[in-house]
Write a protein that holds these residues in place. Structure first.
Motif, PDB file in Angstrom:
ATOM      1  N   ASP A  43     -26.408  17.245  22.770  1.00  0.00           N
ATOM      2  CA  ASP A  43     -27.699  16.733  23.212  1.00  0.00           C
ATOM      3  C   ASP A  43     -28.601  17.929  23.512  1.00  0.00           C
ATOM      4  O   ASP A  43     -28.254  18.771  24.349  1.00  0.00           O
ATOM      5  N   TYR A  44     -29.713  18.034  22.823  1.00  0.00           N
ATOM      6  CA  TYR A  44     -30.617  19.174  23.017  1.00  0.00           C
ATOM      7  C   TYR A  44     -31.074  19.313  24.465  1.00  0.00           C
ATOM      8  O   TYR A  44     -31.380  20.415  24.917  1.00  0.00           O
ATOM      9  N   ARG A  45     -31.080  18.221  25.214  1.00  0.00           N
ATOM     10  CA  ARG A  45     -31.513  18.300  26.620  1.00  0.00           C
ATOM     11  C   ARG A  45     -30.543  19.119  27.453  1.00  0.00           C
ATOM     12  O   ARG A  45     -30.935  19.753  28.432  1.00  0.00           O
ATOM     13  N   ASP A  46     -29.264  19.133  27.068  1.00  0.00           N
ATOM     14  CA  ASP A  46     -28.295  19.976  27.772  1.00  0.00           C
ATOM     15  C   ASP A  46     -28.658  21.451  27.614  1.00  0.00           C
ATOM     16  O   ASP A  46     -28.487  22.246  28.532  1.00  0.00           O
ATOM     17  N   VAL A  47     -29.161  21.820  26.442  1.00  0.00           N
ATOM     18  CA  VAL A  47     -29.614  23.189  26.192  1.00  0.00           C
ATOM     19  C   VAL A  47     -30.820  23.494  27.073  1.00  0.00           C
ATOM     20  O   VAL A  47     -30.863  24.502  27.781  1.00  0.00           O
ATOM     21  N   GLU A  48     -31.799  22.616  27.036  1.00  0.00           N
ATOM     22  CA  GLU A  48     -33.014  22.828  27.822  1.00  0.00           C
ATOM     23  C   GLU A  48     -32.740  22.795  29.317  1.00  0.00           C
ATOM     24  O   GLU A  48     -33.402  23.500  30.082  1.00  0.00           O
ATOM     25  N   ASP A  49     -31.739  22.012  29.752  1.00  0.00           N
ATOM     26  CA  ASP A  49     -31.362  21.987  31.167  1.00  0.00           C
ATOM     27  C   ASP A  49     -30.818  23.336  31.631  1.00  0.00           C
ATOM     28  O   ASP A  49     -30.811  23.632  32.817  1.00  0.00           O
ATOM     29  N   MET A  50     -30.359  24.158  30.690  1.00  0.00           N
ATOM     30  CA  MET A  50     -29.844  25.493  31.018  1.00  0.00           C
ATOM     31  C   MET A  50     -30.953  26.547  30.923  1.00  0.00           C
ATOM     32  O   MET A  50     -30.672  27.737  30.894  1.00  0.00           O
ATOM     33  N   ASP A  51     -32.190  26.089  30.851  1.00  0.00           N
ATOM     34  CA  ASP A  51     -33.354  26.972  30.746  1.00  0.00           C
ATOM     35  C   ASP A  51     -33.315  27.805  29.461  1.00  0.00           C
ATOM     36  O   ASP A  51     -33.641  28.987  29.452  1.00  0.00           O
TER      37      ASP A  51
END
Length: 192
Positions: A43-51
């Motif tokens: 899920d790309y949001r997991d990447v973005e959640d890691m800044d």
């Protein structure tokens, strides 16, 4: 990630593993460019959640790489490097196996933007990756060093790394332990 349950523990390599290894070296990833033509791996949001910034460039495997995808890749990399010229954040680039599509984009960038000779760029990628590119090398050898793909005004109407159509929404995140055999999912909403 439910896909990981099919792998042995020593075969798994997650985003957490990557960021931990880089942190141990005093490095940080700032952007991931996902060249897969699927949304099933994470899920790309997991990447973005890691800044970490995320860019999806859908590139189907087993066929020629579309020129517009290369232009987008060049714009994204140029923009990231320009915006991060005062730090040493890294760009992570991946396709399904991390060899052919990833190699094609990286080597084209080395040839057309950095001006490397095609054979030198291919060799540099193969050494760094530790595996020989199997596809696209004939096309890469025909490339002219320092002649970057021209970006037209219609190509640059998006200043952001991605457009809404690149996002697989709504995305379904697993609601249970990804290592279990229970693959039930809970739909989630995102407003962009």
């Amino acid at each position: 990630m439910s896909i990981l349950r099919h792998l042995q523990e020593d075969e798994r390599f997650s985003l957490d593993d990557l960021t931990d290894r880089l942190a141990n070296q005093g490095r940080k990833i700032g952007l991931i460019i996902d060249l897969t033509d699927t949304d099933r791996y994470y899920d790309y949001r997991d990447v973005e959640d890691m800044d970490i910034e995320y860019c999806k460039i859908r590139v189907p495997g087993h066929q020629d790489v579309p020129e517009h995808s290369c232009r987008k890749f060049f714009r994204v990399v140029d923009s990231f490097l320009r915006d991060n010229r005062h730090n040493d954040k890294l760009i992570g680039i991946h396709c399904t196996h991390g060899i052919n599509r990833s190699g094609y984009f990286i080597v084209r960038y080395l040839i057309e933007v950095f001006g490397l000779e095609p054979n030198d760029a291919i060799s540099a990628f193969n050494r760094a990756r530790g595996h020989q590119m199997e596809k696209y090398t004939d096309d890469l050898r025909r490339r002219i060093p320092g002649i970057a793909t021209q970006v037209t005004s219609s190509d640059s109407d998006e200043n952001d790394y991605y457009v809404k159509r690149d996002r697989p929404l709504p995305y379904t995140r697993p609601s249970v332990d990804p290592m279990s055999n229970d693959c039930s999912a809970k739909a989630s909403e995102i407003n962009l």
